[in-house]
Design a protein around this motif. Structure first.
Motif, PDB file in Angstrom:
ATOM      1  N   LEU A   1       0.848  -1.207   0.000  1.00 50.92           N
ATOM      2  CA  LEU A   1       0.000   0.000   0.000  1.00 50.92           C
ATOM      3  C   LEU A   1       0.883   1.256   0.000  1.00 50.92           C
ATOM      4  O   LEU A   1       1.251   1.744   1.085  1.00 50.92           O
ATOM      5  CB  LEU A   1      -0.890  -0.002   1.248  1.00 50.92           C
ATOM      6  N   PRO A   2       1.252   1.738  -1.150  1.00 53.23           N
ATOM      7  CA  PRO A   2       2.114   2.931  -1.189  1.00 53.23           C
ATOM      8  C   PRO A   2       1.406   4.135  -0.574  1.00 53.23           C
ATOM      9  O   PRO A   2       0.199   4.317  -0.772  1.00 53.23           O
ATOM     10  CB  PRO A   2       2.356   3.165  -2.683  1.00 53.23           C
ATOM     11  N   ARG A   3       2.175   4.932   0.139  1.00 52.53           N
ATOM     12  CA  ARG A   3       1.680   6.173   0.769  1.00 52.53           C
ATOM     13  C   ARG A   3       0.420   5.929   1.609  1.00 52.53           C
ATOM     14  O   ARG A   3      -0.535   6.698   1.544  1.00 52.53           O
ATOM     15  CB  ARG A   3       1.401   7.245  -0.292  1.00 52.53           C
ATOM     16  N   CYS A   4       0.418   4.837   2.334  1.00 49.72           N
ATOM     17  CA  CYS A   4      -0.739   4.527   3.195  1.00 49.72           C
ATOM     18  C   CYS A   4      -0.267   4.598   4.651  1.00 49.72           C
ATOM     19  O   CYS A   4       0.568   3.784   5.053  1.00 49.72           O
ATOM     20  CB  CYS A   4      -1.270   3.139   2.849  1.00 49.72           C
ATOM     21  N   PRO A   5      -0.754   5.567   5.429  1.00 53.70           N
ATOM     22  CA  PRO A   5      -0.307   5.688   6.818  1.00 53.70           C
ATOM     23  C   PRO A   5      -0.739   4.494   7.667  1.00 53.70           C
ATOM     24  O   PRO A   5      -1.672   3.772   7.300  1.00 53.70           O
ATOM     25  CB  PRO A   5      -0.985   6.981   7.296  1.00 53.70           C
ATOM     26  N   ALA A   6      -0.072   4.323   8.798  1.00 57.66           N
ATOM     27  CA  ALA A   6      -0.320   3.156   9.658  1.00 57.66           C
ATOM     28  C   ALA A   6      -1.780   3.111  10.120  1.00 57.66           C
ATOM     29  O   ALA A   6      -2.376   2.028  10.202  1.00 57.66           O
ATOM     30  CB  ALA A   6       0.627   3.201  10.850  1.00 57.66           C
ATOM     31  N   SER A   7      -2.351   4.298  10.399  1.00 56.61           N
ATOM     32  CA  SER A   7      -3.733   4.305  10.904  1.00 56.61           C
ATOM     33  C   SER A   7      -4.693   3.739   9.850  1.00 56.61           C
ATOM     34  O   SER A   7      -5.608   2.966  10.171  1.00 56.61           O
ATOM     35  CB  SER A   7      -4.146   5.736  11.266  1.00 56.61           C
ATOM     36  N   LEU A   8      -4.439   4.103   8.584  1.00 57.32           N
ATOM     37  CA  LEU A   8      -5.304   3.608   7.508  1.00 57.32           C
ATOM     38  C   LEU A   8      -5.095   2.107   7.314  1.00 57.32           C
ATOM     39  O   LEU A   8      -6.050   1.348   7.087  1.00 57.32           O
ATOM     40  CB  LEU A   8      -4.978   4.373   6.219  1.00 57.32           C
ATOM     41  N   ALA A   9      -3.835   1.677   7.419  1.00 59.15           N
ATOM     42  CA  ALA A   9      -3.525   0.246   7.263  1.00 59.15           C
ATOM     43  C   ALA A   9      -4.236  -0.555   8.356  1.00 59.15           C
ATOM     44  O   ALA A   9      -4.757  -1.649   8.092  1.00 59.15           O
ATOM     45  CB  ALA A   9      -2.020   0.021   7.320  1.00 59.15           C
ATOM     46  N   ALA A  10      -4.261   0.002   9.587  1.00 54.61           N
ATOM     47  CA  ALA A  10      -4.921  -0.705  10.699  1.00 54.61           C
ATOM     48  C   ALA A  10      -6.414  -0.880  10.403  1.00 54.61           C
ATOM     49  O   ALA A  10      -6.966  -1.975  10.573  1.00 54.61           O
ATOM     50  CB  ALA A  10      -4.724   0.085  11.989  1.00 54.61           C
ATOM     51  N   ALA A  11      -7.031   0.201   9.930  1.00 55.49           N
ATOM     52  CA  ALA A  11      -8.466   0.143   9.630  1.00 55.49           C
ATOM     53  C   ALA A  11      -8.724  -0.829   8.484  1.00 55.49           C
ATOM     54  O   ALA A  11      -9.687  -1.617   8.522  1.00 55.49           O
ATOM     55  CB  ALA A  11      -8.968   1.542   9.269  1.00 55.49           C
ATOM     56  N   LEU A  12      -7.843  -0.782   7.475  1.00 59.35           N
ATOM     57  CA  LEU A  12      -8.025  -1.658   6.315  1.00 59.35           C
ATOM     58  C   LEU A  12      -7.840  -3.124   6.707  1.00 59.35           C
ATOM     59  O   LEU A  12      -8.587  -4.003   6.255  1.00 59.35           O
ATOM     60  CB  LEU A  12      -7.029  -1.266   5.214  1.00 59.35           C
ATOM     61  N   ALA A  13      -6.854  -3.388   7.580  1.00 59.39           N
ATOM     62  CA  ALA A  13      -6.603  -4.771   8.024  1.00 59.39           C
ATOM     63  C   ALA A  13      -7.864  -5.331   8.678  1.00 59.39           C
ATOM     64  O   ALA A  13      -8.276  -6.465   8.393  1.00 59.39           O
ATOM     65  CB  ALA A  13      -5.426  -4.810   8.992  1.00 59.39           C
ATOM     66  N   GLU A  14      -8.477  -4.535   9.516  1.00 59.22           N
ATOM     67  CA  GLU A  14      -9.696  -4.973  10.198  1.00 59.22           C
ATOM     68  C   GLU A  14     -10.813  -5.212   9.181  1.00 59.22           C
ATOM     69  O   GLU A  14     -11.542  -6.201   9.248  1.00 59.22           O
ATOM     70  CB  GLU A  14     -10.108  -3.904  11.234  1.00 59.22           C
ATOM     71  N   HIS A  15     -10.910  -4.280   8.230  1.00 58.08           N
ATOM     72  CA  HIS A  15     -11.958  -4.383   7.212  1.00 58.08           C
ATOM     73  C   HIS A  15     -11.732  -5.639   6.344  1.00 58.08           C
ATOM     74  O   HIS A  15     -12.678  -6.387   6.072  1.00 58.08           O
ATOM     75  CB  HIS A  15     -11.936  -3.115   6.349  1.00 58.08           C
ATOM     76  N   LEU A  16     -10.492  -5.859   5.939  1.00 55.20           N
ATOM     77  CA  LEU A  16     -10.214  -7.002   5.058  1.00 55.20           C
ATOM     78  C   LEU A  16     -10.449  -8.332   5.779  1.00 55.20           C
ATOM     79  O   LEU A  16     -10.861  -9.311   5.163  1.00 55.20           O
ATOM     80  CB  LEU A  16      -8.764  -6.941   4.524  1.00 55.20           C
ATOM     81  N   ARG A  17     -10.182  -8.330   7.086  1.00 58.44           N
ATOM     82  CA  ARG A  17     -10.426  -9.549   7.866  1.00 58.44           C
ATOM     83  C   ARG A  17     -11.885  -9.976   7.784  1.00 58.44           C
ATOM     84  O   ARG A  17     -12.205 -11.160   7.857  1.00 58.44           O
ATOM     85  CB  ARG A  17     -10.037  -9.310   9.331  1.00 58.44           C
ATOM     86  N   GLN A  18     -12.732  -8.967   7.609  1.00 64.87           N
ATOM     87  CA  GLN A  18     -14.173  -9.268   7.562  1.00 64.87           C
ATOM     88  C   GLN A  18     -14.659  -9.647   6.161  1.00 64.87           C
ATOM     89  O   GLN A  18     -15.840  -9.911   5.958  1.00 64.87           O
ATOM     90  CB  GLN A  18     -14.961  -8.057   8.058  1.00 64.87           C
ATOM     91  N   GLN A  19     -13.756  -9.621   5.191  1.00 64.23           N
ATOM     92  CA  GLN A  19     -14.189  -9.916   3.814  1.00 64.23           C
ATOM     93  C   GLN A  19     -14.159 -11.397   3.482  1.00 64.23           C
ATOM     94  O   GLN A  19     -14.500 -11.794   2.373  1.00 64.23           O
ATOM     95  CB  GLN A  19     -13.294  -9.165   2.797  1.00 64.23           C
TER      96      GLN A  19
ATOM     97  N   PRO B   1     -17.931 -18.162   6.965  1.00 66.81           N
ATOM     98  CA  PRO B   1     -17.954 -17.948   8.422  1.00 66.81           C
ATOM     99  C   PRO B   1     -17.209 -19.021   9.213  1.00 66.81           C
ATOM    100  O   PRO B   1     -16.862 -18.807  10.370  1.00 66.81           O
ATOM    101  CB  PRO B   1     -19.459 -17.975   8.740  1.00 66.81           C
ATOM    102  N   ARG B   2     -16.930 -20.187   8.585  1.00 70.42           N
ATOM    103  CA  ARG B   2     -16.323 -21.287   9.356  1.00 70.42           C
ATOM    104  C   ARG B   2     -14.811 -21.162   9.473  1.00 70.42           C
ATOM    105  O   ARG B   2     -14.140 -22.029   9.988  1.00 70.42           O
ATOM    106  CB  ARG B   2     -16.669 -22.631   8.688  1.00 70.42           C
ATOM    107  N   ILE B   3     -14.271 -20.072   8.946  1.00 74.99           N
ATOM    108  CA  ILE B   3     -12.814 -19.898   8.991  1.00 74.99           C
ATOM    109  C   ILE B   3     -12.517 -18.419   9.231  1.00 74.99           C
ATOM    110  O   ILE B   3     -13.322 -17.547   8.882  1.00 74.99           O
ATOM    111  CB  ILE B   3     -12.161 -20.431   7.678  1.00 74.99           C
ATOM    112  N   SER B   4     -11.357 -18.141   9.823  1.00 79.61           N
ATOM    113  CA  SER B   4     -10.993 -16.742  10.084  1.00 79.61           C
ATOM    114  C   SER B   4      -9.654 -16.443   9.411  1.00 79.61           C
ATOM    115  O   SER B   4      -8.997 -17.345   8.875  1.00 79.61           O
ATOM    116  CB  SER B   4     -10.893 -16.499  11.590  1.00 79.61           C
ATOM    117  N   VAL B   5      -9.283 -15.180   9.451  1.00 77.22           N
ATOM    118  CA  VAL B   5      -8.007 -14.799   8.830  1.00 77.22           C
ATOM    119  C   VAL B   5      -7.246 -13.883   9.790  1.00 77.22           C
ATOM    120  O   VAL B   5      -7.849 -13.057  10.480  1.00 77.22           O
ATOM    121  CB  VAL B   5      -8.247 -14.125   7.445  1.00 77.22           C
TER     122      VAL B   5
END
Ligand SMILES: Nc1nc2c(ncn2[C@@H]2O[C@H](COP(=O)(O)OP(=O)(O)OP(=O)(O)O)[C@@H](O)[C@H]2O)c(=O)[nH]1
Length: 291
Positions: free
Chosen positions: A227-245, A249-253
């Motif tokens: 993620l070029p030019r992506c601050p840590a705060s945005l990466a944290a939010a995106l990580a959480e969001h992507l985890r939910q994608q 439901p029977r598996i997690s990431v």
């Protein structure tokens, strides 16, 4: 080249229209104005305008060659038939000498035959081109290291991009996502279901990131996102969001990320650190589950 051909075709078309008109008007008896059918005249004229447009379009769009010649000849012949049809509104064609009947009846069927041959050739040509494009695309995919299951870049491509960013010193976040206990999912539901899950998850990831971000399938069930030019705060939010994608439901990431500010950095040490974070996160997860 196309311009010269287009001009030549337009010239030939105008000459044919004028030649046929002069030939017919000089020999046929005129119809009285009172019986002119203005609707028919408008219709025949618009047909001529359409044919002229098609001629220009074909001459401009197609490369020279046999197929183009069939198409142009077909349109010209069809056009000649339409000129005679239009003249039929003003003069009595049955007063023409017998040889002229050919001029009335011949061009349209001949034009349609020629157009059909041209279109058939065009179709065959298009099928060949499509095949070539598919082969080229396949070659590019292989050359560009695209993973066939997910259509994402593979680890080599990711490493190369990360290396480039590291040398340039562009600030970036790098994220790693790894499915939890994926071997169990495969075991319980079969490899095909596992493949399907990887495929759908990669699609979901691709839909969630920006155009400038690069997603790669790094290993079996492990994905990385650059993620070029992506601050840590945005990466944290995106990580959480992507985890939910994860479409299952029977598996997690597990998702971890690292941020590097402006200035050159060591790509390999970043990857090593990221891997360590993933190991720690997985261990923590296991520990939390056991506890
Ligand atoms: N269906 C499918 N499975 C794959 C593919 N590539 C790798 N795998 C499987 O992914 C699993 C990865 O196993 P591990 O590395 O132990 O990871 P895990 O089971 O997710 O365990 P943790 O990462 O520790 O949570 C293995 O069982 C591989 O067979 C693939 O293309 N399709």
């Amino acid at each position: 080249m196309e311009r010269t051909r287009t001009l030549r075709i337009i010239g030939l078309w105008i000459a044919l229209m004028l030649g046929i008109s002069a030939l017919v008007l000089a020999r046929a008896d005129a119809k009285p104005l009172a019986i002119w059918d203005w609707w028919d005249i408008a219709l025949e004229t618009s047909l001529l305008v359409l044919i002229s447009t098609w001629l220009v379009m074909v001459a401009q769009a197609r490369p020279g060659g046999r197929i183009t010649r069939w198409l142009l000849a077909g349109l010209l012949a069809f056009g000649c038939g339409s000129v005679v049809d239009l003249l039929d509104e003003f003069v009595r064609l049955d007063t023409l000498p017998t040889g002229f009947a050919l001029l009335e009846k011949g061009p349209v069927p001949l034009g349609l035959i020629s157009l059909t041959i041209g279109l058939w050739g065009w179709r065959k040509e298009q099928l060949r081109i499509n095949q070539q494009l598919r082969t080229r695309e396949q070659f590019l995919r292989e050359a560009d290291h695209i993973d066939p299951l997910t259509q994402l870049c593979d680890a080599r491509t990711f490493d190369a991009h990360l290396q480039r960013l590291a040398q340039k010193g562009t600030s970036c976040s790098v994220m790693m996502l790894d499915l939890d206990q994926f071997h169990r999912f495969n075991h319980d539901h079969g490899m095909a279901a596992g493949d399907e899950l990887l495929h759908r998850f990669s699609h979901a990831l691709a839909n969630e990131v920006r155009h400038c971000d690069l997603i790669c399938r790094y290993a079996g069930d492990r994905f990385v996102v650059l993620l070029p030019r992506c601050p840590a705060s945005l990466a944290a939010a995106l990580a959480e969001h992507l985890r939910q994608q994860l479409p299952e439901p029977r598996i997690s990431v597990t998702a971890v990320y690292l941020y590097r500010g402006e200035g050159p950095f060591e790509a390999q040490s970043l990857l090593a650190e990221l891997n360590q974070r993933m190991i720690d996160a997985k261990a923590h997860r296991q520990w939390a589950k056991a506890g």
